[in-house]
Scaffold this active site. Structure first.
Site, PDB file in Angstrom:
ATOM      1  N   CYS A 133       0.820  -1.226   0.000  1.00  0.00           N
ATOM      2  CA  CYS A 133       0.000   0.000   0.000  1.00  0.00           C
ATOM      3  C   CYS A 133       0.846   1.266   0.000  1.00  0.00           C
ATOM      4  O   CYS A 133       0.346   2.343  -0.316  1.00  0.00           O
ATOM      5  CB  CYS A 133      -0.956   0.004   1.183  1.00  0.00           C
ATOM      6  SG  CYS A 133      -2.180  -1.303   1.053  1.00  0.00           S
ATOM      7  N   ASN A 153     -10.086  -0.011  -0.247  1.00  0.00           N
ATOM      8  CA  ASN A 153      -8.627   0.059  -0.211  1.00  0.00           C
ATOM      9  C   ASN A 153      -8.079  -0.536  -1.507  1.00  0.00           C
ATOM     10  O   ASN A 153      -8.171  -1.741  -1.721  1.00  0.00           O
ATOM     11  CB  ASN A 153      -8.123  -0.725   1.012  1.00  0.00           C
ATOM     12  CG  ASN A 153      -6.607  -0.681   1.151  1.00  0.00           C
ATOM     13  OD1 ASN A 153      -5.895  -0.269   0.236  1.00  0.00           O
ATOM     14  ND2 ASN A 153      -6.119  -1.117   2.300  1.00  0.00           N
ATOM     15  N   HIS A 173      -3.152   7.448   1.940  1.00  0.00           N
ATOM     16  CA  HIS A 173      -3.552   6.124   1.460  1.00  0.00           C
ATOM     17  C   HIS A 173      -4.949   5.860   2.003  1.00  0.00           C
ATOM     18  O   HIS A 173      -5.231   6.109   3.174  1.00  0.00           O
ATOM     19  CB  HIS A 173      -2.564   5.072   1.956  1.00  0.00           C
ATOM     20  CG  HIS A 173      -3.054   3.667   1.760  1.00  0.00           C
ATOM     21  ND1 HIS A 173      -3.548   3.229   0.548  1.00  0.00           N
ATOM     22  CD2 HIS A 173      -3.147   2.613   2.613  1.00  0.00           C
ATOM     23  CE1 HIS A 173      -3.912   1.959   0.673  1.00  0.00           C
ATOM     24  NE2 HIS A 173      -3.689   1.566   1.911  1.00  0.00           N
TER      25      HIS A 173
END
Ligand code: ACO
Length: 324
Positions: A114, A281, A251
């Site tokens: 990520c 996500n 993020h």
């Protein structure tokens, strides 16, 4: 005086299929209410059968190239941040290179889960500052739906697919924080935490693709601790403080992490770009997706101080500060 890597174009692509929490309720033992209150996620996009990470990445790249108004042939380097490549090799970046009709330059993938886009952006900046490239296409692209264990409700409701891209170009700057472009970067990793977020398969270990495994609470704890810290470190390197920030582009994993990091930084949520409710996500794709959406809806404009921050498997985490 000195070189700066300036964003001259941004774009994104989301697969057509939208899956709402309510739709997930039909196949997963979960509720819309649980997903919303724990994560802020309302829906996510899933790639169609046969639609690959390189397809998403190419669409996002084409949008960024169009926005920048340049020819693909003028790009010197492509970096794709991904943990879900089409194939073990070659890189997604070389696939995108071919799809864009490029026969020169170089292309490679970066894998920091990520945090991948932040790592890719920092590396693109280094290539520009060291005069190994003038124009770099940086893409975050993922198909995390392909590594979900659909029997694990604590993970499968959180992730989605998508891609975002930016084009960086070398420009001359005065060497101060008034310059447009990347002003500072901060990268970190600590491999001791591998077991709290990983995929339980791979080429060398099992010759399988594997599924994502996560100890959500532990990851949450590290995120709260490390994200504000790395953002503040990057700002300090740029000679700026949190009061100078126009937009935090975090993020997009979880609204509670995003809000808590903003609170720690002393930045109001009216200065944070939030897309997690619509995208879920999307790992390395989440920051360039949020940048692109933030520009498209008029939030991010030229001259703004933008701070990106991300954490992911590794653990790996970092931040990039730039003047848009
Ligand atoms: N639907 C309904 N109930 C659920 C679900 C679900 N989808 N998933 C878990 N539950 C239940 C659990 O079984 C548990 O029940 P129990 O108390 O009876 O045992 C209860 O909900 C609470 O579970 P917790 O795991 O304690 O929930 P928590 O409040 O910690 O939230 C979450 C979980 C959302 C995963 C949170 O920990 C989180 O966001 N962690 C960070 C995750 C993250 O951001 N990861 C990405 C990092 S980036 C990367 O590199 C991929």
């Amino acid at each position: 005086m000195g070189k700066r890597a300036v964003v001259i174009g941004v774009g994104h692509y989301l697969p057509e299929r939208i899956v709402t929490n309510t739709e997930l309720e039909k196949t997963v033992d979960t509720t819309d209410e649980w997903i919303r209150t724990r994560s802020g996620i309302e829906q996510r996009h899933f790639a169609a059968e046969g639609e690959k990470t390189s397809d998403l990445a190419t669409h996002a790249a084409e949008a960024a190239i169009a926005r920048a108004g340049i020819d693909a042939g003028s790009i010197d380097a492509i970096i794709v941040a991904t943990s879900t490549p089409d194939l073990t090799f070659p890189s997604v970046a070389t696939m995108v290179q071919a799809r864009l009709g490029m026969t020169k330059g170089y292309a490679f993938d970066v894998q920091a889960v990520c945090a991948g886009f932040v790592f890719a952006l920092a590396n693109a900046n280094a290539l520009i500052l060291s005069e190994q490239a003038n124009r770099v296409l940086v893409i975050g692209a993922e198909t995390f739906s392909r590594i979900m264990d659909w029997s694990d409700r604590s993970t499968c409701v959180l992730f989605g697919d998508g891609a975002g891209a930016v084009i960086l170009e070398a420009r001359e700057g005065a060497g101060t924080s008034a310059d447009r472009g990347i002003l500072a970067t901060d990268l970190n990793s600590d491999g001791r935490h591998k077991d709290i977020l990983y995929v339980d398969g791979g080429v060398s270990a099992s010759q399988t693709t594997g599924y994502l495994r996560m100890e959500g609470k532990e990851v949450f704890r590290h995120a709260i601790e490390k994200l504000a810290q790395t953002a503040e470190t990057a700002l300090e390197k740029a000679g700026l403080g949190t009061g100078d920030v126009t937009w935090v582009v975090p993020h997009q994993a979880n609204l509670r992490i995003i809000a808590s990091t903003a609170r720690k930084m002393g930045v109001g949520m009216d200065r944070v770009v939030v897309t997690v409710q619509e995208h879920g996500n999307t790992s390395a794709a989440s920051i360039p997706l949020a940048l692109s959406v933030g520009v498209a809806n008029g939030q991010i404009t030229e001259g703004d101080i933008v701070v990106t921050e991300a954490i992911g498997g590794g653990l790996a985490w970092g931040s990039v500060v730039l003047r848009w």
